[in-house]
Scaffold this motif. Structure first.
Motif, PDB file in Angstrom:
ATOM      1  N   MET A  48       0.945  -1.038  -0.219  1.00  8.78           N
ATOM      2  CA  MET A  48       0.205   0.201   0.226  1.00  8.78           C
ATOM      3  C   MET A  48       0.964   1.355   0.471  1.00  8.78           C
ATOM      4  N   TYR A  49       2.340   1.188   0.949  1.00  8.80           N
ATOM      5  CA  TYR A  49       2.755   2.455   0.892  1.00  8.80           C
ATOM      6  C   TYR A  49       3.062   2.563  -0.918  1.00  8.80           C
ATOM      7  N   ALA A  50       4.589   1.110  -1.258  1.00  7.97           N
ATOM      8  CA  ALA A  50       4.630   1.575  -2.711  1.00  7.97           C
ATOM      9  C   ALA A  50       3.749   1.820  -3.479  1.00  7.97           C
ATOM     10  N   HIS A  51       2.150   1.781  -3.658  1.00  8.73           N
ATOM     11  CA  HIS A  51       1.529   2.588  -5.024  1.00  8.73           C
ATOM     12  C   HIS A  51       1.123   3.562  -4.125  1.00  8.73           C
ATOM     13  N   PHE A  52       1.300   4.372  -2.647  1.00  7.66           N
ATOM     14  CA  PHE A  52      -0.042   5.691  -2.567  1.00  7.66           C
ATOM     15  C   PHE A  52       1.501   6.336  -3.437  1.00  7.66           C
ATOM     16  N   MET A  53       2.960   6.007  -3.150  1.00 10.25           N
ATOM     17  CA  MET A  53       4.356   6.374  -3.186  1.00 10.25           C
ATOM     18  C   MET A  53       4.059   6.558  -5.082  1.00 10.25           C
ATOM     19  N   SER A  54       3.545   5.294  -5.580  1.00 10.81           N
ATOM     20  CA  SER A  54       3.781   5.771  -7.321  1.00 10.81           C
ATOM     21  C   SER A  54       3.211   5.796  -7.911  1.00 10.81           C
ATOM     22  N   THR A  55       1.893   6.247  -7.199  1.00 11.84           N
ATOM     23  CA  THR A  55       0.630   6.652  -7.891  1.00 11.84           C
ATOM     24  C   THR A  55       0.038   7.874  -7.666  1.00 11.84           C
ATOM     25  N   ASN A  56       0.361   8.977  -5.957  1.00 14.26           N
ATOM     26  CA  ASN A  56      -0.042  10.171  -5.576  1.00 14.26           C
ATOM     27  C   ASN A  56       0.405  10.974  -6.571  1.00 14.26           C
ATOM     28  N   PRO A  57      -0.009  11.911  -7.250  1.00 15.26           N
ATOM     29  CA  PRO A  57       0.150  13.016  -7.992  1.00 15.26           C
ATOM     30  C   PRO A  57       1.777  13.934  -7.354  1.00 15.26           C
ATOM     31  N   LEU A  58       1.274  14.226  -6.099  1.00 20.60           N
ATOM     32  CA  LEU A  58       1.618  15.354  -5.156  1.00 20.60           C
ATOM     33  C   LEU A  58       3.010  14.640  -4.596  1.00 20.60           C
ATOM     34  N   VAL A  59       2.916  13.332  -4.357  1.00 17.26           N
ATOM     35  CA  VAL A  59       4.622  12.084  -4.483  1.00 17.26           C
ATOM     36  C   VAL A  59       5.142  12.527  -5.583  1.00 17.26           C
ATOM     37  N   GLN A  60       4.997  12.294  -6.552  1.00 20.94           N
ATOM     38  CA  GLN A  60       5.745  12.052  -8.006  1.00 20.94           C
ATOM     39  C   GLN A  60       6.494  13.270  -8.113  1.00 20.94           C
ATOM     40  N   VAL A  61       5.700  14.599  -8.015  1.00 24.56           N
ATOM     41  CA  VAL A  61       6.566  16.388  -8.234  1.00 24.56           C
ATOM     42  C   VAL A  61       7.207  16.126  -7.354  1.00 24.56           C
ATOM     43  N   VAL A  62       7.236  15.857  -5.823  1.00 16.39           N
ATOM     44  CA  VAL A  62       8.559  15.906  -4.921  1.00 16.39           C
ATOM     45  C   VAL A  62       9.378  15.542  -5.251  1.00 16.39           C
ATOM     46  N   ALA A  63       8.620  13.808  -5.721  1.00 22.36           N
ATOM     47  CA  ALA A  63       9.921  12.899  -6.200  1.00 22.36           C
ATOM     48  C   ALA A  63      11.093  13.600  -7.340  1.00 22.36           C
ATOM     49  N   ASN A  64      10.132  13.776  -8.267  1.00 24.61           N
ATOM     50  CA  ASN A  64      11.515  14.304  -9.527  1.00 24.61           C
ATOM     51  C   ASN A  64      12.299  15.837  -8.348  1.00 24.61           C
ATOM     52  N   VAL A  65      11.498  16.518  -7.681  1.00 23.99           N
ATOM     53  CA  VAL A  65      12.635  17.589  -7.256  1.00 23.99           C
ATOM     54  C   VAL A  65      13.857  16.113  -6.188  1.00 23.99           C
ATOM     55  N   PHE A  66      13.406  15.619  -5.797  1.00 23.14           N
ATOM     56  CA  PHE A  66      14.105  14.785  -4.914  1.00 23.14           C
ATOM     57  C   PHE A  66      15.825  14.461  -6.221  1.00 23.14           C
ATOM     58  N   LYS A  67      14.894  13.514  -7.174  1.00 27.50           N
ATOM     59  CA  LYS A  67      15.679  13.205  -7.561  1.00 27.50           C
ATOM     60  C   LYS A  67      16.470  14.610  -8.635  1.00 27.50           C
ATOM     61  N   ILE A 141      -5.848  -5.207  -2.290  1.00 27.77           N
ATOM     62  CA  ILE A 141      -5.771  -5.344  -0.943  1.00 27.77           C
ATOM     63  C   ILE A 141      -7.180  -3.868  -0.677  1.00 27.77           C
ATOM     64  N   ASP A 142      -8.356  -4.071  -0.031  1.00 26.58           N
ATOM     65  CA  ASP A 142      -9.675  -3.288  -0.003  1.00 26.58           C
ATOM     66  C   ASP A 142      -9.903  -3.535  -1.739  1.00 26.58           C
ATOM     67  N   GLY A 143      -9.742  -4.610  -2.227  1.00 25.98           N
ATOM     68  CA  GLY A 143     -10.144  -3.720  -3.530  1.00 25.98           C
ATOM     69  C   GLY A 143      -9.450  -3.218  -4.431  1.00 25.98           C
ATOM     70  N   VAL A 144      -8.280  -2.528  -4.658  1.00 26.92           N
ATOM     71  CA  VAL A 144      -7.471  -1.664  -4.764  1.00 26.92           C
ATOM     72  C   VAL A 144      -6.562  -3.160  -5.979  1.00 26.92           C
ATOM     73  N   VAL A 145      -6.684  -2.888  -6.628  1.00 25.75           N
ATOM     74  CA  VAL A 145      -5.339  -3.931  -7.214  1.00 25.75           C
ATOM     75  C   VAL A 145      -4.422  -3.524  -7.095  1.00 25.75           C
ATOM     76  N   MET A 146      -2.914  -3.816  -6.763  1.00 25.83           N
ATOM     77  CA  MET A 146      -2.055  -3.221  -6.873  1.00 25.83           C
ATOM     78  C   MET A 146      -0.690  -4.006  -7.261  1.00 25.83           C
ATOM     79  N   LYS A 147       0.770  -3.744  -7.168  1.00 25.31           N
ATOM     80  CA  LYS A 147       2.056  -4.156  -7.665  1.00 25.31           C
ATOM     81  C   LYS A 147       2.192  -4.696  -6.031  1.00 25.31           C
ATOM     82  N   ASP A 148       2.498  -6.286  -6.336  1.00 25.61           N
ATOM     83  CA  ASP A 148       3.137  -6.899  -5.719  1.00 25.61           C
ATOM     84  C   ASP A 148       4.642  -6.437  -5.247  1.00 25.61           C
TER      85      ASP A 148
END
Length: 225
Positions: A48-67, A141-148
């Motif tokens: 769930m943590y990995a799914h959130f980090m890889s799909t949330n738009p705001l997190v992606q913006v922050v991640a690109n800044v860190f890169k 998980i909780d009806g949400v399909v995500m990468k394992d």
């Protein structure tokens, strides 16, 4: 432009390197917090943590800044090392702190090891998560399909060679942080008699705790595999 001249100056480069270093320190703190789900063996929580980090738009913006800041940290490190070596007629760059110890003697080498580790780390997990290297199974998980991704990590840490390489890399990271944490604040002028000892203490504590937590993850997962 004046700001371009400032960034290209030695002082400007050191400031940018310090700022990027502090941001990377914050990134590591956040990253190890999420990875604690691995240490506790909570597969669903990690996915769930990995799914959130890889799909949330705001997190992606922050991640690109860190890169960008990570790349800047590497680039400025290379430039400053070459510049200081040239200024000393080819001699290795050495910086001494107040107690006279050579705190920067091996920083370039340690940084290079960390950079290599990161490339391998990204190839093992980030590239797999984004299916740049083969396909990855999914879980619901909780009806949400995500990468394992938990299974990918678990399989990887069943390999003792990978575990050993990871632990050694964390030791290198600890040494790098031990000397870089306080130095970053000093470069920015954030030091005085009252706060410098606190920053030094927090830096040393951080330099031990974070790499130990990172290093404990593959060891525990290997022992439980």
């Amino acid at each position: 432009m004046s700001w371009q001249k400032s960034l290209s100056s030695t002082i400007g480069r050191k400031i940018m390197m310090s700022l990027s270093g502090i941001l990377l320190i914050l990134f590591l703190a956040g990253h190890v917090s999420g990875n604690m789900t691995l240490l506790m063996g909570k597969a669903d929580a990690f996915n769930m943590y990995a799914h959130f980090m890889s799909t949330n738009p705001l997190v992606q913006v922050v991640a690109n800044v860190f890169k960008l800041f990570f790349l800047a940290h590497i680039v400025y490190a290379i430039i400053l090392t070459a510049q200081n070596k040239k200024a000393r007629g080819g001699e290795a760059y050495k910086v001494t702190n107040k107690d006279g110890s050579q705190v920067s003697k091996y920083m370039g080498v340690l940084g290079s090891v960390i950079a290599v580790f990161l490339v391998v780390h990204l190839a093992q997990y980030w590239a797999v998560m984004h299916e740049l290297r083969g396909e990855i199974s999914t879980t619901t998980i909780d009806g949400v399909v995500m990468k394992d991704l938990y299974s990918v990590v678990a399989v990887s840490y069943a390999n003792p060679m990978i575990v050993a390489a990871y632990v050694i890399s964390m030791f290198v990271l600890a040494f790098h942080l031990w000397h870089g944490f306080a130095s970053a604040f000093q470069t920015l002028g954030l030091n005085n008699k009252r706060y410098t000892p606190i920053i030094a203490f927090l830096g040393k504590a951080y330099s031990i705790i974070v790499p130990v937590l990172f290093g404990a993850i593959p060891v525990v997962m290997f022992l439980n595999s």
